[in-house]
Design a protein around this motif. Sequence first.
Motif, PDB file in Angstrom:
ATOM      1  N   ARG A  52       0.810  -1.217   0.000  1.00 40.02           N
ATOM      2  CA  ARG A  52       0.000   0.000   0.000  1.00 40.02           C
ATOM      3  C   ARG A  52       0.844   1.268   0.000  1.00 40.02           C
ATOM      4  NH1 ARG A  52      -4.386  -1.086  -2.481  1.00 40.02           N
ATOM      5  NH2 ARG A  52      -5.938  -2.316  -1.355  1.00 40.02           N
ATOM      6  N   ASN A  53       2.127   1.154   0.420  1.00 42.85           N
ATOM      7  CA  ASN A  53       2.989   2.341   0.346  1.00 42.85           C
ATOM      8  C   ASN A  53       3.275   2.737  -1.095  1.00 42.85           C
ATOM      9  OD1 ASN A  53       4.450  -0.030   0.008  1.00 42.85           O
ATOM     10  ND2 ASN A  53       6.347   0.835   0.800  1.00 42.85           N
ATOM     11  N   LEU A  54       3.274   1.754  -2.010  1.00 41.17           N
ATOM     12  CA  LEU A  54       3.481   2.024  -3.433  1.00 41.17           C
ATOM     13  C   LEU A  54       2.174   2.123  -4.200  1.00 41.17           C
ATOM     14  CD1 LEU A  54       6.426  -0.442  -4.222  1.00 41.17           C
ATOM     15  CD2 LEU A  54       6.575   2.012  -3.771  1.00 41.17           C
ATOM     16  N   TYR A  55       1.174   1.365  -3.749  1.00 39.58           N
ATOM     17  CA  TYR A  55      -0.090   1.276  -4.489  1.00 39.58           C
ATOM     18  C   TYR A  55      -1.280   1.694  -3.625  1.00 39.58           C
ATOM     19  CZ  TYR A  55       2.830  -1.530  -7.603  1.00 39.58           C
ATOM     20  OH  TYR A  55       3.837  -1.961  -8.430  1.00 39.58           O
ATOM     21  N   PRO A  56      -1.319   2.951  -3.222  1.00 38.08           N
ATOM     22  CA  PRO A  56      -2.523   3.436  -2.524  1.00 38.08           C
ATOM     23  C   PRO A  56      -3.628   3.618  -3.560  1.00 38.08           C
ATOM     24  CG  PRO A  56      -0.995   5.240  -2.870  1.00 38.08           C
ATOM     25  CD  PRO A  56      -0.330   4.019  -3.415  1.00 38.08           C
ATOM     26  N   TYR A  57      -4.638   2.789  -3.507  1.00 36.20           N
ATOM     27  CA  TYR A  57      -5.606   2.707  -4.606  1.00 36.20           C
ATOM     28  C   TYR A  57      -6.285   4.038  -4.901  1.00 36.20           C
ATOM     29  CZ  TYR A  57      -9.148   0.644  -7.645  1.00 36.20           C
ATOM     30  OH  TYR A  57      -9.942   0.343  -8.717  1.00 36.20           O
ATOM     31  N   GLU A  84      -4.947   6.901  -4.852  1.00 35.51           N
ATOM     32  CA  GLU A  84      -3.981   7.857  -5.381  1.00 35.51           C
ATOM     33  C   GLU A  84      -3.235   7.241  -6.562  1.00 35.51           C
ATOM     34  OE1 GLU A  84      -1.362   9.331  -2.332  1.00 35.51           O
ATOM     35  OE2 GLU A  84      -2.911   9.042  -0.796  1.00 35.51           O
ATOM     36  N   VAL A  85      -2.441   8.084  -7.235  1.00 32.15           N
ATOM     37  CA  VAL A  85      -1.574   7.586  -8.301  1.00 32.15           C
ATOM     38  C   VAL A  85      -0.474   6.734  -7.680  1.00 32.15           C
ATOM     39  CG1 VAL A  85       0.017   8.272 -10.149  1.00 32.15           C
ATOM     40  CG2 VAL A  85      -2.054   9.614  -9.719  1.00 32.15           C
TER      41      VAL A  85
END
Length: 465
Positions: free
Chosen positions: A32-37, A39-40
């Motif tokens: 989730r630090n890289l892929y916060p849904y 956000e970009v």
Amino acid sequence: MKMIEYSTNTNLLERTEFKYPLQDINKPNLFRNLYPYEEVPKIAFNHRLVPIGMPKEIWITDTTFRDGQQSREPYTTEQITTLFDYLHRLSGPKGIIRQSEFFLYSKKDREAVYKCLEKGYEFPEVTSWIRASKKDFQLVKDIGIKETGVLVSCSDYHIFHKLKMTRQQAIDHYLAVIRDCIHFGIRPRCHFEDITRADFYGFVVPFVLELMKLMEETGVPIKIRACDTMGYGVGYPGATLPRSVPGIIYGLRHHAQVPSELIEWHGHNDFYRSVTNGSTAWLYGASSVNCSLLGIGERTGNTPLEAMIFEYAQLRGTLDGMDTTVITEIAEYFDKELGYKIPPQTPFVGKNFNVTRAGIHADGLLKNEEIYNIFDTTSLLNRPPRVAITNTSGISGIAHWINSYFSLVDNKALEKNHPVVVRVKQWVDKEYESGRVIAITDQELEKVTMEAMEHYDAIECEEAI
């Protein structure tokens, strides 16, 4: 396995044994630090650099009839066999397009496979794709294909939320199908779906190490296809996993001990990176890049096969006998026979990819086409550079259009101050002075140019008398 071995690539002693036990966690790691849904997605860096390691041999594989059919109406059997013929011709004497994969689910799919097999081509080899199920495997067995792709989704998004399994259960499930392939003499190609959202050292590497052990035990090669299913991969040096393409390929080579010839990259274009990521995969140790014709595929599409043909030539310094004029034939077939509208600015295949509208560019083309043409598109693609005539084309653009359209070369080519060119330019100016806003069509220009030529010939005859 030896702890240290001499590397013929670096001419150094290198550690070859690494321990990466499976991390069989209870909750999914969704990064989730890289892929916060909401956000970009983020691109993070850890500044760890891995060396370039281009394999001795690189090639292309095709997924036009598998992934390429997932975003358009299915091809007919005749269309598949025709496109397969084009791929064979384009592949050249060295078989740079090594394989083409097919669905097997419908009667039409299987009929197309049989017809392509009957052609007896060495390249592209006909392969298939199945889900990791015994029912799907039976289809491969019945047809007698020598290699099949097996879906082995590797991110926790898929393992926990789609398959409803733990990581260990997923590996056990995948291995059962892969062992079946080997038992019946079929080479498995493991499709590591969603690898750019997967726990690389907690799941991917431990699983691949299991596959490499199985390969050593059985003597049957097991391919690893790294699938950037969502197009998240980046080629930036120092980017963190799981988004780092260099990190993924290097990790498979160095930590999972997969030979380059068994590593394949499959990318998507969601973030406009499919071509760059494909080339990066080659540079860091993958022998194969999986593509589709015109990049047609799921969502934003796959890596365009025609693009990787020219990437290959740029990296290798040669086309190795590939006939790139076939690319233009393929584009025309998609347009005229399949009714597929290629965006006009698409490199190599769009109708306007080497057409200029700017007057200053047209003047350069008229003097020397190398100034504004990427390479000899006439000989390499059977596509001469052209000029589209608008209110900004100028007299040089009109001269270039006339010479190109009527194939006037050398002493027959018209200079920009020739009376015919001047007369056509006057007509074009009047069109735009009267309020026209769209480009002049070739048909209009042909008619006006022919009239100007007839007028010029009549004047010359009068002067001769």
